[in-house]
Scaffold this motif. Sequence first.
Motif, mmCIF file in Angstrom:
data_model
loop_
_atom_site.group_PDB
_atom_site.id
_atom_site.type_symbol
_atom_site.label_atom_id
_atom_site.label_comp_id
_atom_site.label_asym_id
_atom_site.label_seq_id
_atom_site.Cartn_x
_atom_site.Cartn_y
_atom_site.Cartn_z
ATOM 1 N N UNK A 1 -62.092 14.709 82.136
ATOM 2 C CA UNK A 1 -60.677 14.963 81.861
ATOM 3 C C UNK A 1 -60.442 15.152 80.365
ATOM 4 N N UNK A 2 -59.510 16.035 80.027
ATOM 5 C CA UNK A 2 -59.197 16.326 78.621
ATOM 6 C C UNK A 2 -57.737 16.731 78.516
ATOM 7 N N UNK A 3 -57.240 16.804 77.282
ATOM 8 C CA UNK A 3 -55.852 17.219 77.060
ATOM 9 C C UNK A 3 -55.668 18.713 77.270
ATOM 10 N N UNK A 4 -56.755 19.480 77.086
ATOM 11 C CA UNK A 4 -56.703 20.926 77.267
ATOM 12 C C UNK A 4 -58.094 21.429 77.624
ATOM 13 N N UNK A 5 -58.163 22.663 78.104
ATOM 14 C CA UNK A 5 -59.442 23.246 78.476
ATOM 15 C C UNK A 5 -60.304 23.454 77.231
ATOM 16 N N UNK B 1 -62.812 27.178 86.113
ATOM 17 C CA UNK B 1 -61.850 26.070 86.065
ATOM 18 C C UNK B 1 -60.418 26.583 86.152
ATOM 19 N N UNK B 2 -60.136 27.669 85.439
ATOM 20 C CA UNK B 2 -58.785 28.250 85.460
ATOM 21 C C UNK B 2 -58.443 28.757 86.850
ATOM 22 N N UNK B 3 -59.383 29.465 87.486
ATOM 23 C CA UNK B 3 -59.126 30.023 88.818
ATOM 24 C C UNK B 3 -58.872 28.926 89.840
ATOM 25 N N UNK B 4 -59.663 27.869 89.784
ATOM 26 C CA UNK B 4 -59.485 26.760 90.737
ATOM 27 C C UNK B 4 -58.163 26.045 90.496
ATOM 28 N N UNK B 5 -57.828 25.812 89.224
ATOM 29 C CA UNK B 5 -56.573 25.134 88.905
ATOM 30 C C UNK B 5 -55.370 25.956 89.345
ATOM 31 N N UNK C 1 -56.945 21.020 82.656
ATOM 32 C CA UNK C 1 -57.156 20.129 81.510
ATOM 33 C C UNK C 1 -58.503 19.433 81.681
ATOM 34 N N UNK C 2 -59.517 20.084 81.171
ATOM 35 C CA UNK C 2 -60.871 19.589 81.396
ATOM 36 C C UNK C 2 -61.775 20.015 80.242
ATOM 37 N N UNK C 3 -62.692 19.130 79.904
ATOM 38 C CA UNK C 3 -63.744 19.468 78.943
ATOM 39 C C UNK C 3 -64.993 19.823 79.752
#
Length: 311
Positions: free
Chosen positions: A58-62, A86-90, A98-100
């Motif tokens: 988890x992160x504050x932003x991609x 990650x963007x497509x799934x979100x 919001x993931x590192x």
Amino acid sequence: MSGGEAAAGVRAEGAVTVRVPAKVNVQLAVGAARPDGFHDLANVFLAVGLHDEITVTPADELRVTCAGPDAHQVPLDATNLAARAAIALAERHGIEPRVHIHIDKDIPVAGGMAGGSADGAGALLACDALWSLGSTEAELLAICAELGSDVPFSLLGGAALGVGRGERLTPLDVGGTFHWVFAVADGGLSTPAVYAEFDRLTAAADVPPPAADPALLAALSAGDATALAATLTNDLQPAALSLRPSLATTLATGTAAGALAALVSGSGPTTAFLTKDEESAAAVAEALLASGNCRTARVTSAPAAGARVIS
């Protein structure tokens, strides 16, 4: 791993790591360019035991980071297939990505072994587990197909025939272990450039519709390395050799050292050598390294499992 297992792992660790394999194309039959610029393919994929590992937290932003051989060549922005996954799934689930994403590279970069596609598939599976979404394999494969032609196979692994752009897969039986050496060249080859050269070289030819070779499929199913060697083909190889003539010397070196067969892997510039056993693979790798014709030589086997959550 089920959605429940993935969720439990996220609660315990706050991170998910996925291991995902490289591939070799034991047959790459390429049709003429379509009006949309793509080519119809009959692409027989075989997953091999070179892997990237994708860890998401988890992160504050991609954010994307990368370590390992040639990590400096990997884009760390939204063009990276792991970030796009990650963007497509979100987006599909109405959440923020919001993931590192951290990529530990071991698959050669720009080497024709689907390293970028592997990272996309790995990030997709990892984010699905991190966010406890419980997506089905079919749902994940649909997103993979949107991301790129090789991404669905990176998720599945094993062996498969890909048609269309290579994204429509039929799993194939493999009856044994195949031993391989991969010679990694300096620098990369652009896949679009190789396809453009294929189009140039075949402009005056009647390019037949691509089809899988029944003899090759039978050799895979039987686990017969000698029979497989006799059927290995890559329609992109002449284009790759045209753009990088030095690869012909590498292919000849590995063959002279005892490889059963040699070919350019995908769009190159990595070259692949099928050997009869592990001992022969070691000898081929030694000869390739001694020749100075490649940067490194990797010994491995196939088939390998597809993307898997490992922690």
